[in-house]
Design a protein around this motif. Structure first.
Motif, PDB file in Angstrom:
ATOM      1  N   VAL A 139      45.272  49.931  37.091  1.00  0.00           N
ATOM      2  CA  VAL A 139      45.947  48.702  36.661  1.00  0.00           C
ATOM      3  C   VAL A 139      46.639  48.026  37.836  1.00  0.00           C
ATOM      4  O   VAL A 139      46.588  46.796  37.995  1.00  0.00           O
ATOM      5  N   LEU A 140      47.279  48.811  38.687  1.00  0.00           N
ATOM      6  CA  LEU A 140      48.022  48.238  39.807  1.00  0.00           C
ATOM      7  C   LEU A 140      47.111  47.673  40.886  1.00  0.00           C
ATOM      8  O   LEU A 140      47.445  46.679  41.542  1.00  0.00           O
ATOM      9  N   LEU A 141      45.940  48.266  41.098  1.00  0.00           N
ATOM     10  CA  LEU A 141      45.088  47.866  42.214  1.00  0.00           C
ATOM     11  C   LEU A 141      43.933  46.951  41.826  1.00  0.00           C
ATOM     12  O   LEU A 141      43.290  46.378  42.710  1.00  0.00           O
ATOM     13  N   LEU A 142      43.649  46.804  40.542  1.00  0.00           N
ATOM     14  CA  LEU A 142      42.487  46.019  40.134  1.00  0.00           C
ATOM     15  C   LEU A 142      42.571  44.553  40.561  1.00  0.00           C
ATOM     16  O   LEU A 142      41.577  44.003  41.057  1.00  0.00           O
ATOM     17  N   PRO A 143      43.701  43.853  40.412  1.00  0.00           N
ATOM     18  CA  PRO A 143      43.747  42.459  40.891  1.00  0.00           C
ATOM     19  C   PRO A 143      43.502  42.330  42.392  1.00  0.00           C
ATOM     20  O   PRO A 143      42.786  41.434  42.839  1.00  0.00           O
ATOM     21  N   GLY A 144      44.096  43.227  43.181  1.00  0.00           N
ATOM     22  CA  GLY A 144      43.867  43.174  44.621  1.00  0.00           C
ATOM     23  C   GLY A 144      42.426  43.444  44.989  1.00  0.00           C
ATOM     24  O   GLY A 144      41.869  42.824  45.901  1.00  0.00           O
ATOM     25  N   LEU A 145      41.792  44.384  44.276  1.00  0.00           N
ATOM     26  CA  LEU A 145      40.378  44.653  44.517  1.00  0.00           C
ATOM     27  C   LEU A 145      39.528  43.441  44.150  1.00  0.00           C
ATOM     28  O   LEU A 145      38.558  43.115  44.850  1.00  0.00           O
ATOM     29  N   THR A 146      39.883  42.753  43.075  1.00  0.00           N
ATOM     30  CA  THR A 146      39.178  41.519  42.710  1.00  0.00           C
ATOM     31  C   THR A 146      39.296  40.480  43.812  1.00  0.00           C
ATOM     32  O   THR A 146      38.324  39.807  44.159  1.00  0.00           O
ATOM     33  N   VAL A 192      44.548  44.971  49.496  1.00  0.00           N
ATOM     34  CA  VAL A 192      44.409  45.261  48.058  1.00  0.00           C
ATOM     35  C   VAL A 192      45.782  45.401  47.408  1.00  0.00           C
ATOM     36  O   VAL A 192      46.052  44.819  46.341  1.00  0.00           O
ATOM     37  N   VAL A 193      46.672  46.172  48.034  1.00  0.00           N
ATOM     38  CA  VAL A 193      47.999  46.396  47.446  1.00  0.00           C
ATOM     39  C   VAL A 193      48.797  45.095  47.405  1.00  0.00           C
ATOM     40  O   VAL A 193      49.418  44.758  46.381  1.00  0.00           O
ATOM     41  N   GLY A 245      47.694  41.967  47.420  1.00  0.00           N
ATOM     42  CA  GLY A 245      47.123  41.045  46.438  1.00  0.00           C
ATOM     43  C   GLY A 245      47.475  41.441  45.019  1.00  0.00           C
ATOM     44  O   GLY A 245      47.779  40.582  44.177  1.00  0.00           O
ATOM     45  N   SER A 246      47.464  42.740  44.737  1.00  0.00           N
ATOM     46  CA  SER A 246      47.820  43.195  43.390  1.00  0.00           C
ATOM     47  C   SER A 246      49.280  42.918  43.076  1.00  0.00           C
ATOM     48  O   SER A 246      49.617  42.417  41.994  1.00  0.00           O
ATOM     49  N   VAL A 247      50.167  43.218  44.009  1.00  0.00           N
ATOM     50  CA  VAL A 247      51.595  43.033  43.760  1.00  0.00           C
ATOM     51  C   VAL A 247      51.923  41.563  43.537  1.00  0.00           C
ATOM     52  O   VAL A 247      52.651  41.196  42.598  1.00  0.00           O
ATOM     53  N   VAL A 248      51.389  40.680  44.377  1.00  0.00           N
ATOM     54  CA  VAL A 248      51.712  39.260  44.270  1.00  0.00           C
ATOM     55  C   VAL A 248      51.203  38.673  42.960  1.00  0.00           C
ATOM     56  O   VAL A 248      51.933  37.971  42.243  1.00  0.00           O
ATOM     57  N   THR A 249      49.945  38.940  42.617  1.00  0.00           N
ATOM     58  CA  THR A 249      49.384  38.355  41.399  1.00  0.00           C
ATOM     59  C   THR A 249      50.034  38.935  40.148  1.00  0.00           C
ATOM     60  O   THR A 249      50.288  38.209  39.177  1.00  0.00           O
TER      61      THR A 249
END
Length: 229
Positions: free
Chosen positions: A13-20, A43-44, A46-50
């Motif tokens: 859940v935490l890393l999926l947006p950054g991977l996208t 990745v990290v 991008g995930s945290v910001v989004t």
């Protein structure tokens, strides 16, 4: 690495947006090979910001419609009893927020992709994509044995490194000149794969721009008589 199912789910859940974000950016340009530390940081970050942006929107929606959103305060205070009682609502909201974060990451990746600097790209990418993108150029390759092959570019390896272990694909109409020959002949095949390791030099011809083509059509042919008034 997580040692439980819950930890693994939280990691995804935490890393999926950054991977996208990273995957969408890779599709917009030449393939790059960053260091593991830099790629993990992207990745990290991008995930945290989004995810923070999506949570801010959720907080605003929560303030406007408290009856139609999960009670985060009760979830923090009560924990499992509240989650068991409202598990369906929580799952729907969690999936929606995660999907929104991934969609936001994809949009940001598309908007910030841009055109990378030539110094970070391969010579192939500069010739085929930067100068005249989408022009379907005609490519001629002189090979190390003295032979020559020519055709329209179909695909090429988009790695940013000028590596010998890659290739490009040319399609018909193909032309070929054998080693030591003088004349270039039509080659009756549909496509050919050329290894970069065997290429000595490469020539690229781009189709004329639309305005140049229109100007050429309007110009009088050499030696033609002027039109009567």
């Amino acid at each position: 690495m997580p040692t439980t199912i819950t930890g693994l789910v939280l990691l995804v859940v935490l890393l999926l947006p950054g991977l996208t974000f990273v995957l969408v950016r890779e599709r917009q340009g030449s393939e790059r090979r960053p260091t593991p530390f830099r790629e993990t940081g992207t990745v990290v970050f991008g995930s945290v910001v989004t995810e923070l942006a999506v949570l801010v929107v959720f907080a605003a929606v929560r303030g406007l419609m408290p009856r139609h959103t999960p009670d985060v305060g009760r979830l923090v205070r009560e924990g499992s009893p509240y989650a068991q009682l409202h598990y369906a609502e929580l799952l729907w909201w969690a999936g929606g927020l995660l999907s929104a974060a991934c969609a936001l990451a994809a949009v940001v990746a598309l908007l910030t992709a841009g055109v990378p600097h030539s110094s970070a790209m391969s010579a192939w990418w500069v010739m085929f994509e930067k100068w005249y993108p989408g022009e379907n150029p005609r490519v001629g390759c002189v090979l190390e044995d003295g032979s020559y092959v020519e055709g329209h570019l179909a695909s090429f390896n988009v790695s940013s490194d000028d590596l010998p272990d890659r290739d490009l694909v040319l399609v018909e109409p193909l032309k070929y000149r054998a080693p030591g020959a003088v004349e270039t002949l039509d080659f009756p095949w549909g496509s050919v794969c050329v290894s970069a390791r065997r290429i000595v030099s490469m020539f690229v011809s781009y189709p004329p721009a639309p305005e140049q083509a229109r100007a050429g059509e309007g110009a009088a042919a050499p030696g033609s008589a002027p039109a009567a008034s």
